[in-house]
Design an enzyme around this catalytic site. Sequence first.
Site, PDB file in Angstrom:
ATOM      1  N   THR B 214       0.827  -1.199   0.000  1.00 20.74           N
ATOM      2  CA  THR B 214       0.000   0.000   0.000  1.00 20.74           C
ATOM      3  C   THR B 214       0.870   1.260   0.000  1.00 20.74           C
ATOM      4  O   THR B 214       1.963   1.246   0.542  1.00 20.74           O
ATOM      5  CB  THR B 214      -0.840  -0.051   1.292  1.00 20.74           C
ATOM      6  OG1 THR B 214      -1.655  -1.216   1.215  1.00 20.74           O
ATOM      7  CG2 THR B 214      -1.688   1.179   1.488  1.00 20.74           C
ATOM      8  N   ARG B 242     -13.571  -8.319  -1.300  1.00 23.24           N
ATOM      9  CA  ARG B 242     -13.002  -7.932  -0.004  1.00 23.24           C
ATOM     10  C   ARG B 242     -12.583  -6.463  -0.024  1.00 23.24           C
ATOM     11  O   ARG B 242     -12.033  -5.966  -1.006  1.00 23.24           O
ATOM     12  CB  ARG B 242     -11.769  -8.800   0.292  1.00 23.24           C
ATOM     13  CG  ARG B 242     -10.988  -8.394   1.547  1.00 23.24           C
ATOM     14  CD  ARG B 242      -9.667  -7.731   1.204  1.00 23.24           C
ATOM     15  NE  ARG B 242      -8.792  -7.612   2.385  1.00 23.24           N
ATOM     16  CZ  ARG B 242      -7.655  -6.914   2.377  1.00 23.24           C
ATOM     17  NH1 ARG B 242      -7.240  -6.305   1.286  1.00 23.24           N
ATOM     18  NH2 ARG B 242      -6.928  -6.838   3.468  1.00 23.24           N
ATOM     19  N   GLY B 244     -10.221  -3.805   2.216  1.00 22.34           N
ATOM     20  CA  GLY B 244      -9.196  -3.771   3.266  1.00 22.34           C
ATOM     21  C   GLY B 244      -9.312  -2.519   4.116  1.00 22.34           C
ATOM     22  O   GLY B 244     -10.343  -1.853   4.125  1.00 22.34           O
ATOM     23  N   ASP B 245      -8.223  -2.203   4.818  1.00 23.63           N
ATOM     24  CA  ASP B 245      -8.275  -1.053   5.728  1.00 23.63           C
ATOM     25  C   ASP B 245      -8.049   0.295   5.034  1.00 23.63           C
ATOM     26  O   ASP B 245      -8.439   1.329   5.561  1.00 23.63           O
ATOM     27  CB  ASP B 245      -7.219  -1.213   6.837  1.00 23.63           C
ATOM     28  CG  ASP B 245      -5.798  -1.215   6.287  1.00 23.63           C
ATOM     29  OD1 ASP B 245      -5.549  -1.903   5.269  1.00 23.63           O
ATOM     30  OD2 ASP B 245      -4.930  -0.531   6.868  1.00 23.63           O
ATOM     31  N   THR B 265      -0.156   0.841   6.565  1.00 21.71           N
ATOM     32  CA  THR B 265       0.112  -0.235   5.606  1.00 21.71           C
ATOM     33  C   THR B 265       0.368  -1.518   6.378  1.00 21.71           C
ATOM     34  O   THR B 265       1.021  -1.499   7.416  1.00 21.71           O
ATOM     35  CB  THR B 265       1.325   0.100   4.718  1.00 21.71           C
ATOM     36  OG1 THR B 265       1.630  -1.062   3.925  1.00 21.71           O
ATOM     37  CG2 THR B 265       2.561   0.478   5.532  1.00 21.71           C
ATOM     38  N   GLY B 266      -0.180  -2.604   5.886  1.00 19.24           N
ATOM     39  CA  GLY B 266       0.027  -3.862   6.592  1.00 19.24           C
ATOM     40  C   GLY B 266      -1.107  -4.824   6.348  1.00 19.24           C
ATOM     41  O   GLY B 266      -1.841  -4.697   5.363  1.00 19.24           O
ATOM     42  N   GLY B 268      -4.340  -5.719   6.440  1.00 19.18           N
ATOM     43  CA  GLY B 268      -5.498  -4.842   6.589  1.00 19.18           C
ATOM     44  C   GLY B 268      -6.553  -5.289   7.581  1.00 19.18           C
ATOM     45  O   GLY B 268      -7.147  -4.455   8.288  1.00 19.18           O
TER      46      GLY B 268
END
Lengths: 347, 347
Positions: B214, B242, B244-245, B265-266, B268
């Site tokens: 990200t 889906r 994500g965050d 970032t990671g 999510g």
Amino acid sequence: MIRMQQYSGTLLAVCIVLMFTIQSCTQMDKKDNPVKGSNAPYAMVIHGGAGTLLKDKMTEQQKTDYIKALNAALDIGERILADGGTSLDAVENTIRYMEDSPLFNAGKGAVFTNAGTNEMDASIMIGSDLQAGAIGGVGRIKNPISGARAVLEHSEHVMMVGIGAETFAERQNVTLVDSSYFFTQRRWDSLQRIKNKETTELSESDDLDKKHGTVGAVALDKEGNIVAGTSTGGMTNKRYNRIGDSPIIGAGTYANNKTCGVSCTGHGEFFIRYAVAHDISSVMEYTGASVVEAGDLVINNKLKDIGATGGAIILDNKGNVAMPFNTSGMYRGYTKPGERVVKIFED
Amino acid sequence: MIRMQQYSGTLLAVCIVLMFTIQSCTQMDKKDNPVKGSNAPYAMVIHGGAGTLLKDKMTEQQKTDYIKALNAALDIGERILADGGTSLDAVENTIRYMEDSPLFNAGKGAVFTNAGTNEMDASIMIGSDLQAGAIGGVGRIKNPISGARAVLEHSEHVMMVGIGAETFAERQNVTLVDSSYFFTQRRWDSLQRIKNKETTELSESDDLDKKHGTVGAVALDKEGNIVAGTSTGGMTNKRYNRIGDSPIIGAGTYANNKTCGVSCTGHGEFFIRYAVAHDISSVMEYTGASVVEAGDLVINNKLKDIGATGGAIILDNKGNVAMPFNTSGMYRGYTKPGERVVKIFED
């Protein structure tokens, strides 16, 4: 002035250190003496939407219908909790009942989008390990809260939307229906009136229909576990696959056994921007506030100050309940052993 | 023990009252002497993803390419900020550059879903009035961050997904492209390897591709306004639409001039469940922590303790920067007048 600031700064630092020390002690106490076990209290709190309801605009019959539905919903959750069932089951089944009722803007009673379709959102979260499931913009899942639970339990993802969410739910044996199931004359008429708003003023009830009517539940089971869930048809006349706060973990729904469970209802855009459900939890986590104090700060101060209408239900791990709202009414109620409250207006 | 608890309780109450009193005084001071005006410092911090990067697995050429791209991205934002432009323009244009680069998992370099399509998410938020815009699951918007900005500026909604978001963006003159624009051989190969993972172990870089990459930016302009933005292609091989965050306000992105701007970032799903961006802001708001302390608590304690991998960039209204991550590396950098840092690994 500068000396005063320096003094304040030092005092603040001392206070923070003291707070964290005390908090650590308290957390150790909690670990040693957890509020768990079959003798722990259970509790459930629900809402059916907040808005500019006016007491004298509602007929006695309408009031009776809502009070009856709220009590029936609480009965479902209470039975599960009293029998030693989980807060996850209690929240899902209570919300399913409200989704099946045409009175609320969720499931069967969902409002219409600008295109004349229904796009529903729901989410559910467990306070013990912060697991969560959410679905957004679904049009064929009979009970969106069960779709959200399926995501929580059977997927590595937290959030799914649209056709993908429906496909996943179907594979998990969640009941799908034809979109015609969600047609109700009341919501259809409401859409037509709102579309004509250039020429016609909206009635108070249209305004409620437009922005509010979400349902939610938070339960604490005998094991001391908190679960929160929210389900909605969203905003009448919404466009462009808008997603509101209800399926947003941290906005419409949050649960953490260390603090509280929260479900929100109101003007979703503000609830997303202020991360309302998580903010209430944060106020408790970082300042040690009670459910009442945290709810009051976020709903009746932060949100009210900027004209963001709505409310929330909050439940902590001791069974303490708060049901703050900054509108003229909120369909709401809670139940605990020997205690039941169901209300629409302030008194 | 009980007396100790009572004593602690009273002390805690006194501390909270003192803290709020002091906080009120401080807020009044801030109002009287705002950190604004054309002489205020500007700053920008960016990330291009965090993951299990191993120093010896990266070629010198790869390292050079990333460092060069990060510097070029910072140059774009810095030029805008130094010229007195807004943090909104700085964040949008910096992220557009990273979206146009195939190096990062956003825009041109977006990863593939299980179905072999690209579904991108992005969000952007302004710290002065907490306005926000987000889009999720879009496949035809060339620069998703510009789609998010269009929602922020031209819609009453905060979040839109799928076709609806694309339709809205097109009407706001945001550039749409054919989905073939997003094809890159590297991401396609990565999907094939991940689909075959039953028989083949994933390489470190596949794991990075799967979960991370990200991009994000947070900027403080000379007017003292913070803006945060995030853009991603999500998780390789993701299914069921889906989300994500990254497009979740409070999870992947948050901005509040009173506290900080954050882009994450990671993995999510964890970032949604822990409402990471808002939690960092809350730690600052309610405990008075610095950007470094807040980032450390959330990324290196709360998340690390549960095995949630990732990082965040954080910037406050004084230009203080933190770039915490709990993985072996994060593409990152910041720029301020006379100061420039760009890094991949810890040292």
